[in-house]
Design an enzyme around this catalytic site. Structure first.
Site, PDB file in Angstrom:
ATOM      1  N   SER A 154      43.159  43.922  36.894  1.00 19.08           N
ATOM      2  CA  SER A 154      42.613  43.979  35.536  1.00 19.08           C
ATOM      3  C   SER A 154      43.197  45.159  34.767  1.00 19.08           C
ATOM      4  O   SER A 154      43.521  46.189  35.351  1.00 19.08           O
ATOM      5  CB  SER A 154      41.092  44.118  35.613  1.00 19.08           C
ATOM      6  OG  SER A 154      40.569  44.523  34.370  1.00 19.08           O
ATOM      7  N   TYR A 178      33.138  49.014  38.655  1.00 16.47           N
ATOM      8  CA  TYR A 178      33.913  47.750  38.681  1.00 16.47           C
ATOM      9  C   TYR A 178      35.405  48.079  38.635  1.00 16.47           C
ATOM     10  O   TYR A 178      36.179  47.622  39.474  1.00 16.47           O
ATOM     11  CB  TYR A 178      33.519  46.858  37.496  1.00 16.47           C
ATOM     12  CG  TYR A 178      34.608  45.895  37.111  1.00 16.47           C
ATOM     13  CD1 TYR A 178      35.376  46.105  35.978  1.00 16.47           C
ATOM     14  CD2 TYR A 178      34.893  44.794  37.906  1.00 16.47           C
ATOM     15  CE1 TYR A 178      36.397  45.246  35.638  1.00 16.47           C
ATOM     16  CE2 TYR A 178      35.924  43.927  37.578  1.00 16.47           C
ATOM     17  CZ  TYR A 178      36.670  44.166  36.441  1.00 16.47           C
ATOM     18  OH  TYR A 178      37.693  43.306  36.110  1.00 16.47           O
ATOM     19  N   LYS A 238      38.762  47.589  41.419  1.00 18.49           N
ATOM     20  CA  LYS A 238      40.082  47.012  41.134  1.00 18.49           C
ATOM     21  C   LYS A 238      41.180  48.013  41.471  1.00 18.49           C
ATOM     22  O   LYS A 238      42.211  47.666  42.065  1.00 18.49           O
ATOM     23  CB  LYS A 238      40.191  46.594  39.663  1.00 18.49           C
ATOM     24  CG  LYS A 238      39.323  45.407  39.279  1.00 18.49           C
ATOM     25  CD  LYS A 238      39.733  44.144  40.026  1.00 18.49           C
ATOM     26  CE  LYS A 238      38.929  42.943  39.572  1.00 18.49           C
ATOM     27  NZ  LYS A 238      39.231  41.715  40.323  1.00 18.49           N
TER      28      LYS A 238
HETATM   29  C1  WQD Z   1      35.599  43.923  24.252  1.00 20.20           C
HETATM   30  C2  WQD Z   1      35.226  44.682  22.982  1.00 20.20           C
HETATM   31  C3  WQD Z   1      33.249  46.011  23.217  1.00 20.20           C
HETATM   32  C4  WQD Z   1      30.376  42.803  23.700  1.00 20.20           C
HETATM   33  C5  WQD Z   1      36.005  44.176  30.278  1.00 20.20           C
HETATM   34  C6  WQD Z   1      36.539  44.603  31.621  1.00 20.20           C
HETATM   35  C7  WQD Z   1      37.824  43.862  31.907  1.00 20.20           C
HETATM   36  C8  WQD Z   1      37.573  42.392  31.812  1.00 20.20           C
HETATM   37  C9  WQD Z   1      37.045  42.038  30.426  1.00 20.20           C
HETATM   38  C10 WQD Z   1      36.978  41.211  33.786  1.00 20.20           C
HETATM   39  C11 WQD Z   1      34.762  46.100  23.266  1.00 20.20           C
HETATM   40  C12 WQD Z   1      33.043  44.920  22.178  1.00 20.20           C
HETATM   41  C13 WQD Z   1      31.539  43.512  23.537  1.00 20.20           C
HETATM   42  C14 WQD Z   1      29.416  42.788  22.651  1.00 20.20           C
HETATM   43  C15 WQD Z   1      30.855  44.185  21.343  1.00 20.20           C
HETATM   44  N1  WQD Z   1      36.638  42.006  32.790  1.00 20.20           N
HETATM   45  N2  WQD Z   1      31.776  44.181  22.370  1.00 20.20           N
HETATM   46  N3  WQD Z   1      29.694  43.482  21.495  1.00 20.20           N
HETATM   47  O1  WQD Z   1      35.208  45.908  27.891  1.00 20.20           O
HETATM   48  O2  WQD Z   1      37.490  45.218  26.921  1.00 20.20           O
HETATM   49  O3  WQD Z   1      36.893  44.553  29.261  1.00 20.20           O
HETATM   50  O4  WQD Z   1      35.831  42.774  30.243  1.00 20.20           O
HETATM   51  O5  WQD Z   1      37.966  40.594  33.977  1.00 20.20           O
HETATM   52  O6  WQD Z   1      38.241  44.190  33.207  1.00 20.20           O
HETATM   53  O7  WQD Z   1      36.841  45.975  31.588  1.00 20.20           O
HETATM   54  O8  WQD Z   1      35.737  43.478  27.325  1.00 20.20           O
HETATM   55  O9  WQD Z   1      34.551  41.742  26.064  1.00 20.20           O
HETATM   56  O10 WQD Z   1      33.175  43.546  27.215  1.00 20.20           O
HETATM   57  O11 WQD Z   1      34.515  44.099  25.172  1.00 20.20           O
HETATM   58  O12 WQD Z   1      31.076  44.811  20.288  1.00 20.20           O
HETATM   59  O13 WQD Z   1      28.304  42.167  22.749  1.00 20.20           O
HETATM   60  O14 WQD Z   1      34.112  44.017  22.377  1.00 20.20           O
HETATM   61  O15 WQD Z   1      32.628  47.215  22.798  1.00 20.20           O
HETATM   62  O16 WQD Z   1      35.201  46.927  22.209  1.00 20.20           O
HETATM   63  P1  WQD Z   1      36.314  44.905  27.783  1.00 20.20           P
HETATM   64  P2  WQD Z   1      34.419  43.164  26.482  1.00 20.20           P
END
Ligand code: WQD
Length: 350
Positions: free
Chosen positions: A133, A157, A161
Site C-alpha cells: 500500500s 495498519y 504493510k
Molecule cells: C482519503 C481522503 C480523508 C473519509 C487509506 C489507507 C490506504 C488504503 C486506502 C487500504 C483523506 C478524506 C475520508 C471521509 C474524508 N487502504 N476522507 N471523509 O486515508 O488516503 O488511505 O485507505 O488499501 O492504505 O491508508 O484513504 O479514503 O480513508 O481518505 O474527508 O469520510 O478522504 O481525510 O484525505 P487514505 P481514505
C-alpha cells in the site's frame, strides 16, 4: 502469453480487490483457488464472479473457507493442488480500526502471512504477488512517490504493510529462488462495469468513496470532509484514486513479470494513476456521475492524514508494461452503477 493452465492461489480473493482480480485472472486463462475467512467479504461476491465469467471459466475457480492463521487450512490446500504462484490480498485494512486494536492487525496481517510463507516454502511454491500500500510512504517529503523513497508507517495498519515488505525482502535475500513483487496500491475505488461487483465494507465506511456512495443512496446523511485548510487548490486533501479494474490488471502484469523474468528478486511497484484529486473534486465528480447532491460537513483534519499523495508511475509502466487506463469520471460512473444497483451491498438488505 502465459500458459493458460497455470494455477494461482488468491488469498482474500472474496474481497473488493480480490474479486475484481479473480475475474481478470479467469478471463486471462489462469486457474484460480480462493481462500478467504469472510472477515470482510461474503460468498455472494464469489457467486457473482462465477456469473460474470460464465459456466466454462467458472470450472477453473475453486473456493475454500479458511484462515491463514490456521496453518492446517493452508496445508490442506497445498496438499491437494500445485500452485504456480500466490497473490496475497488477505489482511485487515482499516486505519482507524488498527489504531484502536493493533493486536488484531498484527495477528491477522503478520501471523497469517508468515504461515503462508512457511507452507509455500514447504511445497516449493516461491512466487508471490503481495498486496502492499502507498501507506508505507507515510507523509512523503515530496511527491510523486517513487518506489525508492524512504518508508515510514503512520499507524498500526501501515506498520503491518511495512513489516510485511521487510519480511519479503529478508526471505528473498536469504533464499534467492524466491520471486516476490510488492504492489503498492494508492486509493482503490470504482467497480466492475457490470455493476455486479463493488466495494461493500462492513459497518460505517472508513474510506472516502464508499462513504460518498452511501450518502448518495441515502444510507448516510452527509459526508464529513476531514480538513478544508490544507495547502491544496481547494483546501481539501489530495490522493491518487485508481480504478479497481486497473488495479486488477496490474496484478496480471505482475504475474506475467514473475513467470517471465529470472532475476526479479523482491521488487516494489506503485499502482496509481500519477494524478491527484482532492476530496471536494471527488465529491463533485460523484455528484456529476450520480446526479445526486452529496451533503457536506466541513470538519477538522483527521489525525495522521497526509496533505497530498500521488504515485510516480514510471517504474510500473517501464518494467510491468502496465499503465492505468481509467480516470476519475469512469471511477465514479462505475462506482455509482454498483451503488444504485446494490444500495445495501451484497446482502441486499439494511
Ligand atoms: C482519503 C481522503 C480523508 C473519509 C487509506 C489507507 C490506504 C488504503 C486506502 C487500504 C483523506 C478524506 C475520508 C471521509 C474524508 N487502504 N476522507 N471523509 O486515508 O488516503 O488511505 O485507505 O488499501 O492504505 O491508508 O484513504 O479514503 O480513508 O481518505 O474527508 O469520510 O478522504 O481525510 O484525505 P487514505 P481514505
Amino acid at each position: 502469453m502465459v500458459a493458460s493452465s497455470q494455477k494461482i492461489l488468491v488469498t482474500g480473493g472474496a474481497g473488493f480487490i480480490g474479486t475484481h482480480t479473480v475475474v481478470q485472472l479467469l478471463n486471462n486463462g489462469f486457474h484460480v483457488s480462493i481462500i478467504d475467512n469472510f472477515d470482510n467479504s461474503v460468498m455472494e461476491a464469489v457467486d457473482r464472479v462465477r456469473e460474470l465469467v460464465g459456466s466454462n471459466l467458472s470450472q477453473n475457480l475453486e473456493f475454500t473457507l479458511g484462515d491463514l492463521r490456521n496453518k492446517d487450512d493452508l496445508e490442506k490446500l497445498f496438499a491437494k493442488s500445485k500452485f504456480d504462484a500466490v497473490i496475497h490480498f488477505a489482511g485487515l485494512k482499516a486505519v482507524g480500526e488498527s489504531v484502536a486494536n493493533p493486536r488484531r492487525y498484527f495477528d491477522n496481517n503478520l501471523v497469517g502471512t508468515v504461515n503462508l510463507y512457511e507452507v509455500m516454502a514447504k511445497h516449493n511454491c516461491k512466487k508471490m504477488v503481495f498486496s502492499s500500500s502507498a501507506t508505507v510512504y507515510g507523509q512523503p517529503e515530496k511527491i510523486p512517490c517513487v518506489e525508492d523513497f524512504k518508508l515510514q508507517a503512520m499507524n498500526p495498519y501501515g506498520r503491518t504493510k511495512l513489516f510485511l515488505e521487510e519480511i519479503a525482502r529478508d526471505i528473498q535475500k536469504a533464499e534467492p529462488e524466491w520471486k516476490i513483487i510488492l504492489l503498492r496500491y494508492f486509493n482503490p475505488v470504482g467497480a466492475h462495469e457490470s455493476g455486479k461487483l463493488g466495494e461493500d465494507p462492513r459497518g460505517i465506511p472508513n474510506n472516502l468513496m464508499p462513504y460518498i456512495q452511501q450518502v448518495a443512496v441515502g444510507r448516510l446523511p452527509e459526508l464529513n470532509v476531514y480538513g478544508h485548510d490544507y495547502p491544496t487548490r481547494d483546501g481539501s486533501a489530495v490522493r491518487d484514486y485508481i480504478h479497481v479494474m486497473d488495479l486488477a490488471d496490474g496484478h496480471i502484469a505482475a504475474l506475467r513479470k514473475l513467470f517471465t523474468t529470472e532475476n526479479i528478486g523482491c521488487t516494489a511497484y506503485n499502482l496509481g494513476t500519477g494524478c491527484g484529486s482532492s476530496v471536494l473534486e471527488m465529491v463533485a465528480a460523484f455528484e456529476k456521475a450520480s446526479g445526486k447532491k452529496i451533503a457536506l460537513k466541513l470538519c477538522p483534519r483527521r489525525p495522521g492524514d497526509a496533505t497530498e499523495v500521488y504515485a510516480s508511475t514510471e517504474k510500473a509502466e517501464k518494467e510491468l508494461g502496465w499503465k492505468a487506463k481509467y480516470g476519475v469520471e469512469e471511477m465514479c460512473r462505475d462506482q455509482w452503477n454498483w451503488a444504485k444497483n446494490n444500495p445495501w451491498g451484497y446482502s441486499g438488505k439494511p
